[in-house]
Design an enzyme around this catalytic site. Structure first.
Site, PDB file in Angstrom:
ATOM      1  N   THR A 116      43.037   8.332 -55.168  1.00 34.91           N
ATOM      2  CA  THR A 116      41.985   8.069 -54.189  1.00 34.91           C
ATOM      3  C   THR A 116      42.439   7.102 -53.098  1.00 34.91           C
ATOM      4  OG1 THR A 116      39.838   6.978 -53.965  1.00 34.91           O
ATOM      5  CG2 THR A 116      41.131   6.324 -55.855  1.00 34.91           C
ATOM      6  N   ASP A 117      41.827   7.223 -51.925  1.00 36.82           N
ATOM      7  CA  ASP A 117      42.097   6.267 -50.841  1.00 36.82           C
ATOM      8  C   ASP A 117      41.652   4.847 -51.208  1.00 36.82           C
ATOM      9  OD1 ASP A 117      39.334   6.635 -50.660  1.00 36.82           O
ATOM     10  OD2 ASP A 117      39.331   7.270 -48.565  1.00 36.82           O
ATOM     11  N   GLU A 118      40.767   4.731 -52.214  1.00 32.94           N
ATOM     12  CA  GLU A 118      40.236   3.404 -52.554  1.00 32.94           C
ATOM     13  C   GLU A 118      41.314   2.466 -53.099  1.00 32.94           C
ATOM     14  OE1 GLU A 118      36.464   3.147 -54.458  1.00 32.94           O
ATOM     15  OE2 GLU A 118      35.669   4.871 -53.368  1.00 32.94           O
ATOM     16  N   TYR A 140      36.890   0.480 -60.607  1.00 33.41           N
ATOM     17  CA  TYR A 140      37.306   1.891 -60.420  1.00 33.41           C
ATOM     18  C   TYR A 140      38.646   1.953 -59.703  1.00 33.41           C
ATOM     19  CZ  TYR A 140      37.729   6.442 -58.124  1.00 33.41           C
ATOM     20  OH  TYR A 140      38.222   7.635 -57.639  1.00 33.41           O
ATOM     21  N   LYS A 144      42.449   2.994 -61.055  1.00 32.10           N
ATOM     22  CA  LYS A 144      43.133   4.155 -60.443  1.00 32.10           C
ATOM     23  C   LYS A 144      44.499   3.708 -59.896  1.00 32.10           C
ATOM     24  CE  LYS A 144      41.880   7.893 -59.700  1.00 32.10           C
ATOM     25  NZ  LYS A 144      42.037   9.147 -60.496  1.00 32.10           N
TER      26      LYS A 144
HETATM   27  P1  NAD Z   1      33.964  14.004 -61.600  1.00 37.85           P
HETATM   28  O1  NAD Z   1      33.354  12.747 -62.103  1.00 37.85           O
HETATM   29  O2  NAD Z   1      33.093  15.063 -61.011  1.00 37.85           O
HETATM   30  O3  NAD Z   1      34.801  14.715 -62.766  1.00 37.85           O
HETATM   31  C1  NAD Z   1      35.651  14.018 -63.624  1.00 37.85           C
HETATM   32  C2  NAD Z   1      35.998  14.972 -64.774  1.00 37.85           C
HETATM   33  O4  NAD Z   1      36.889  14.297 -65.653  1.00 37.85           O
HETATM   34  C3  NAD Z   1      34.776  15.391 -65.601  1.00 37.85           C
HETATM   35  O5  NAD Z   1      34.837  16.764 -65.893  1.00 37.85           O
HETATM   36  C4  NAD Z   1      34.908  14.543 -66.877  1.00 37.85           C
HETATM   37  O6  NAD Z   1      34.311  15.136 -68.008  1.00 37.85           O
HETATM   38  C5  NAD Z   1      36.417  14.471 -66.993  1.00 37.85           C
HETATM   39  N1  NAD Z   1      36.871  13.298 -67.770  1.00 37.85           N
HETATM   40  C6  NAD Z   1      36.485  11.996 -67.616  1.00 37.85           C
HETATM   41  N2  NAD Z   1      37.154  11.206 -68.494  1.00 37.85           N
HETATM   42  C7  NAD Z   1      37.967  12.033 -69.210  1.00 37.85           C
HETATM   43  C8  NAD Z   1      38.909  11.817 -70.242  1.00 37.85           C
HETATM   44  N3  NAD Z   1      39.126  10.596 -70.743  1.00 37.85           N
HETATM   45  N4  NAD Z   1      39.571  12.875 -70.730  1.00 37.85           N
HETATM   46  C9  NAD Z   1      39.363  14.133 -70.246  1.00 37.85           C
HETATM   47  N5  NAD Z   1      38.466  14.396 -69.281  1.00 37.85           N
HETATM   48  C10 NAD Z   1      37.785  13.359 -68.753  1.00 37.85           C
HETATM   49  O7  NAD Z   1      35.095  13.563 -60.597  1.00 37.85           O
HETATM   50  P2  NAD Z   1      35.647  14.179 -59.241  1.00 37.85           P
HETATM   51  O8  NAD Z   1      34.847  13.653 -58.133  1.00 37.85           O
HETATM   52  O9  NAD Z   1      35.817  15.632 -59.430  1.00 37.85           O
HETATM   53  O10 NAD Z   1      37.068  13.451 -59.188  1.00 37.85           O
HETATM   54  C11 NAD Z   1      38.227  14.067 -59.740  1.00 37.85           C
HETATM   55  C12 NAD Z   1      39.434  13.214 -59.436  1.00 37.85           C
HETATM   56  O11 NAD Z   1      39.574  13.057 -58.014  1.00 37.85           O
HETATM   57  C13 NAD Z   1      39.371  11.791 -59.996  1.00 37.85           C
HETATM   58  O12 NAD Z   1      40.644  11.435 -60.456  1.00 37.85           O
HETATM   59  C14 NAD Z   1      38.976  10.936 -58.808  1.00 37.85           C
HETATM   60  O13 NAD Z   1      39.463   9.628 -58.934  1.00 37.85           O
HETATM   61  C15 NAD Z   1      39.661  11.684 -57.684  1.00 37.85           C
HETATM   62  N6  NAD Z   1      39.036  11.540 -56.359  1.00 37.85           N
HETATM   63  C16 NAD Z   1      37.698  11.761 -56.186  1.00 37.85           C
HETATM   64  C17 NAD Z   1      37.148  11.678 -54.908  1.00 37.85           C
HETATM   65  C18 NAD Z   1      35.668  11.917 -54.654  1.00 37.85           C
HETATM   66  O14 NAD Z   1      35.210  11.659 -53.534  1.00 37.85           O
HETATM   67  N7  NAD Z   1      34.907  12.421 -55.599  1.00 37.85           N
HETATM   68  C19 NAD Z   1      37.959  11.341 -53.823  1.00 37.85           C
HETATM   69  C20 NAD Z   1      39.329  11.113 -54.045  1.00 37.85           C
HETATM   70  C21 NAD Z   1      39.849  11.231 -55.320  1.00 37.85           C
HETATM   71  O1  DAU Z   2      36.983   7.336 -51.192  1.00 35.14           O
HETATM   72  C1  DAU Z   2      37.166   8.179 -52.303  1.00 35.14           C
HETATM   73  C2  DAU Z   2      36.155   7.792 -53.350  1.00 35.14           C
HETATM   74  O2  DAU Z   2      34.891   8.218 -52.855  1.00 35.14           O
HETATM   75  C3  DAU Z   2      36.416   8.412 -54.703  1.00 35.14           C
HETATM   76  O3  DAU Z   2      37.641   7.927 -55.187  1.00 35.14           O
HETATM   77  C4  DAU Z   2      35.291   8.057 -55.675  1.00 35.14           C
HETATM   78  O4  DAU Z   2      35.478   8.706 -56.909  1.00 35.14           O
HETATM   79  C5  DAU Z   2      33.978   8.518 -55.080  1.00 35.14           C
HETATM   80  O5  DAU Z   2      32.913   8.127 -55.906  1.00 35.14           O
HETATM   81  C6  DAU Z   2      33.790   7.944 -53.676  1.00 35.14           C
HETATM   82  O6  DAU Z   2      33.542   6.520 -53.707  1.00 35.14           O
HETATM   83  P1  DAU Z   2      32.460   5.828 -52.743  1.00 35.14           P
HETATM   84  O7  DAU Z   2      32.029   4.587 -53.387  1.00 35.14           O
HETATM   85  O8  DAU Z   2      32.911   5.789 -51.340  1.00 35.14           O
HETATM   86  O9  DAU Z   2      31.303   6.977 -52.830  1.00 35.14           O
HETATM   87  P2  DAU Z   2      29.726   6.912 -53.055  1.00 35.14           P
HETATM   88  O10 DAU Z   2      29.235   8.312 -52.870  1.00 35.14           O
HETATM   89  O11 DAU Z   2      29.345   6.197 -54.280  1.00 35.14           O
HETATM   90  O12 DAU Z   2      29.260   6.039 -51.809  1.00 35.14           O
HETATM   91  C7  DAU Z   2      29.554   6.430 -50.482  1.00 35.14           C
HETATM   92  C8  DAU Z   2      28.992   5.353 -49.559  1.00 35.14           C
HETATM   93  O13 DAU Z   2      27.553   5.410 -49.614  1.00 35.14           O
HETATM   94  C9  DAU Z   2      29.360   3.937 -49.947  1.00 35.14           C
HETATM   95  O14 DAU Z   2      29.513   3.151 -48.773  1.00 35.14           O
HETATM   96  C10 DAU Z   2      28.155   3.434 -50.735  1.00 35.14           C
HETATM   97  C11 DAU Z   2      26.999   4.168 -50.058  1.00 35.14           C
HETATM   98  N1  DAU Z   2      25.844   4.483 -50.923  1.00 35.14           N
HETATM   99  C12 DAU Z   2      26.101   5.160 -52.080  1.00 35.14           C
HETATM  100  C13 DAU Z   2      25.067   5.500 -52.922  1.00 35.14           C
HETATM  101  C14 DAU Z   2      25.341   6.225 -54.216  1.00 35.14           C
HETATM  102  C15 DAU Z   2      24.558   4.163 -50.546  1.00 35.14           C
HETATM  103  O15 DAU Z   2      24.331   3.582 -49.462  1.00 35.14           O
HETATM  104  N2  DAU Z   2      23.538   4.497 -51.375  1.00 35.14           N
HETATM  105  C16 DAU Z   2      23.733   5.141 -52.560  1.00 35.14           C
HETATM  106  O16 DAU Z   2      22.743   5.412 -53.281  1.00 35.14           O
END
Ligand code: NAD
Ligand code: DAU
Length: 327
Positions: A116-118, A140, A144
């Site tokens: 992730t970019d985070e 988180y 990561k």
């Molecule tokens: P998600 O929460 O939708 O899915 C995560 C999946 O991992 C689920 O199916 C869960 O059951 C499985 N899981 C969790 N812990 C596990 C474990 N210990 N063993 C096996 N399976 C497990 O997440 P997502 O949004 O699809 O994210 C997927 C990946 O992409 C993550 O690594 C996350 O850090 C990365 N990522 C997410 C975002 C975003 O915006 N959602 C952005 C950049 C990177």
């Molecule tokens: O940047 C990549 C990341 O993006 C991934 O690695 C993470 O898994 C994913 O959860 C996401 O993280 P963020 O914290 O950026 O996403 P989230 O959707 O939780 O929040 C997006 C923005 O919106 C953040 O500035 C917080 C704000 N927010 C979020 C929620 C859930 C609100 O203002 N209200 C809310 O209820």
């Protein structure tokens, strides 16, 4: 090829499984099925499913047998949950990545770590590149970043054929409604308040999950082992701008917005430069102006997918997190 996708029952992992099945792969999914992992996300797809955790060496050994590559999506992914209860984040990202890397090392197969970019922290101006220093700010992102460093250590020490692909904020179908976009869409469709943290001016760099899945695919097929590749979307928006667009798309008005207590340690802005993965031939297909309306339509048309979530334990999570009731 026969491919192991860890965390393939989640939001982005299931989008990636679709990409690889379309390319003709045989896919094995290993997933613990946490609250965010759902068999529904893989409905109608021909895959082998292994129910288990990446931190469980026996489950990993069963899943990896005969596979030629491993892509790891498995993670705890919600920043707010990491602030409230960090332990599962440490277990999955540290112990889980370690167990997977050991299995990959003994199988001698290619590996992609989805990150992730985070891990770079917040940036006021400009964009992070792959050589920007790691400066994570939440449990988180810190865990990561730890997983990324472990991958780098295995590449350096054991010559593992591994790449890391770091994405910006994803959106699209099948995202669990704890994240900003699906939460706001479902609340707006129900006429519930939209909880905005702080002043709503935090900036996120949005990428459609299909585009991130294609970037990971590009890294799997063409990435140089040991390298990191960033994949950021084409649009950067303040949260309030996203929320306002969702209100328009759902026929609601700004009276639904509720400003709530800010997230602890809330990163102000994320922005990724994607030049390196572009040089491998990847380009995003979705602009936010088209992807957001398509995503709103998907949630409107797929109540079967979200109704069991919204009527289940998610309600307690939501009410505890926000101090607000769902209608
Ligand atoms: P998600 O929460 O939708 O899915 C995560 C999946 O991992 C689920 O199916 C869960 O059951 C499985 N899981 C969790 N812990 C596990 C474990 N210990 N063993 C096996 N399976 C497990 O997440 P997502 O949004 O699809 O994210 C997927 C990946 O992409 C993550 O690594 C996350 O850090 C990365 N990522 C997410 C975002 C975003 O915006 N959602 C952005 C950049 C990177
Ligand atoms: O940047 C990549 C990341 O993006 C991934 O690695 C993470 O898994 C994913 O959860 C996401 O993280 P963020 O914290 O950026 O996403 P989230 O959707 O939780 O929040 C997006 C923005 O919106 C953040 O500035 C917080 C704000 N927010 C979020 C929620 C859930 C609100 O203002 N209200 C809310 O209820």
């Amino acid at each position: 090829m026969k491919l192991l996708v860890c965390g393939g029952a989640g939001f982005i992992g299931s989008a990636f499984v679709r990409v690889r099945l379309a390319a003709g792969d045989e896919v094995v999914v290993l997933d613990k099925l946490t609250y965010a992992g759902r068999r529904e996300n893989l409905q109608d797809l021909e895959i082998e499913f292994v129910h288990g955790a990446i931190e469980d060496p026996d489950a990993v050994a069963r899943a990896i047998a005969g596979c030629e590559a491993v892509v790891n999506f498995a993670a705890e992914t919600h920043v707010d949950r990491s602030i409230a209860e960090p332990d599962a984040f440490v277990r999955t990202h540290a112990q889980g990545t370690y167990v997977l890397l050991e299995a990959v090392r003994s199988a001698g197969v290619r590996y992609v770590q989805v990150s992730t970019d985070e891990v770079y922290g917040s940036i006021e101006e400009g964009s992070f590149t792959e050589s920007s220093p790691l400066a994570p700010s939440s449990p988180y992102s810190a865990t990561k970043a730890g997983a990324d460093l472990l991958v780098a250590g295995y590449v350096h020490t054991y010559g593992l054929e591994a790449c890391i692909c770091r994405g910006s904020n994803n959106y699209g179908p099948r995202q669990y409604p704890e994240k900003l976009i699906p939460l706001m869409i479902l609340n707006a469709l129900h006429g519930d308040p939209l909880p905005v943290y702080g002043d709503g001016k935090n900036v996120r760099n949005w990428i459609h999950a299909e585009d991130f899945a294609r970037a990971i695919d590009t890294v799997l097929l063409k990435g140089t082992p040991g390298e990191v590749y960033n994949a950021g979307g084409p649009d950067e928006l303040e949260n309030l701008d996203v929320v306002t667009r969702i209100l328009e798309l759902t026929g609601q008005d700004e009276s639904l917005i509720r400003y709530v207590t800010d997230r602890k340690g809330h990163d102000r802005r994320y922005s990724l430069s994607s030049d390196k993965v572009r040089s491998l031939g990847w380009e995003p297909n979705w602009l936010f102006a088209e992807g957001l309306p398509a995503t709103v339509d998907w949630y409107r048309d797929n109540e079967w997918w979200w109704e069991p979530i919204r009527s289940g334990e998610y309600r307690q999570y939501y009410e505890q997190q926000y101090g607000l009731k769902l209608g």
